[in-house]
Write a protein that holds these residues in place. Structure first.
Motif, PDB file in Angstrom:
ATOM      1  N   ALA A   1       0.849  -1.355  -0.077  1.00  0.00           N
ATOM      2  CA  ALA A   1      -0.022  -0.070   0.018  1.00  0.00           C
ATOM      3  C   ALA A   1       0.864   1.363   0.156  1.00  0.00           C
ATOM      4  N   GLU A   2       1.975   1.172   0.690  1.00  0.00           N
ATOM      5  CA  GLU A   2       2.837   2.529   0.847  1.00  0.00           C
ATOM      6  C   GLU A   2       3.573   2.662  -0.563  1.00  0.00           C
TER       7      GLU A   2
ATOM      8  N   GLY B   1      -4.201   1.174  -3.768  1.00  0.00           N
ATOM      9  CA  GLY B   1      -3.117   1.222  -2.526  1.00  0.00           C
ATOM     10  C   GLY B   1      -4.110   1.291  -1.227  1.00  0.00           C
ATOM     11  N   SER B   2      -5.396   1.878  -1.758  1.00  0.00           N
ATOM     12  CA  SER B   2      -6.337   1.873  -0.604  1.00  0.00           C
ATOM     13  C   SER B   2      -6.785   0.221  -0.186  1.00  0.00           C
TER      14      SER B   2
ATOM     15  N   TRP C   1      -5.084  -2.301  -0.627  1.00  0.00           N
ATOM     16  CA  TRP C   1      -4.360  -2.851   0.084  1.00  0.00           C
ATOM     17  C   TRP C   1      -4.134  -2.577   1.373  1.00  0.00           C
ATOM     18  N   ALA C   2      -4.487  -1.214   1.806  1.00  0.00           N
ATOM     19  CA  ALA C   2      -4.417  -0.827   3.090  1.00  0.00           C
ATOM     20  C   ALA C   2      -5.384  -1.542   3.881  1.00  0.00           C
TER      21      ALA C   2
END
Length: 67
Positions: free
Chosen positions: A17-18, A43-44, A46-47
């Motif tokens: 995510a990072e 990314g969101s 994966w967060a």
């Protein structure tokens, strides 16, 4: 899966995510602005996966042997 496996998966998901957040930021500043929103969305996700693994890990007993 045990607690340690969920913690490891959460760590891997946070790292992903990072990286995607950084990629989205870079895309937003350059010529690839059309890629910024999709990268940020992934990314969101994966967060959220990292959060799910963290929440599951909190509910499981710690199986790490004490030293």
């Amino acid at each position: 899966m045990d607690r340690n496996k969920h913690v490891a998966l959460a760590d891997a998901a946070v790292t992903r995510a990072e990286r995607l957040a950084g990629d989205a930021e870079t895309a937003a500043k350059g010529d690839a602005r059309h890629k910024a929103a999709p990268l940020a969305a992934v990314g969101s996700l994966w967060a959220a996966i990292a959060d799910s693994h963290t929440r599951i890990a909190r509910l499981l007993p710690d199986t790490t042997p004490e030293a």
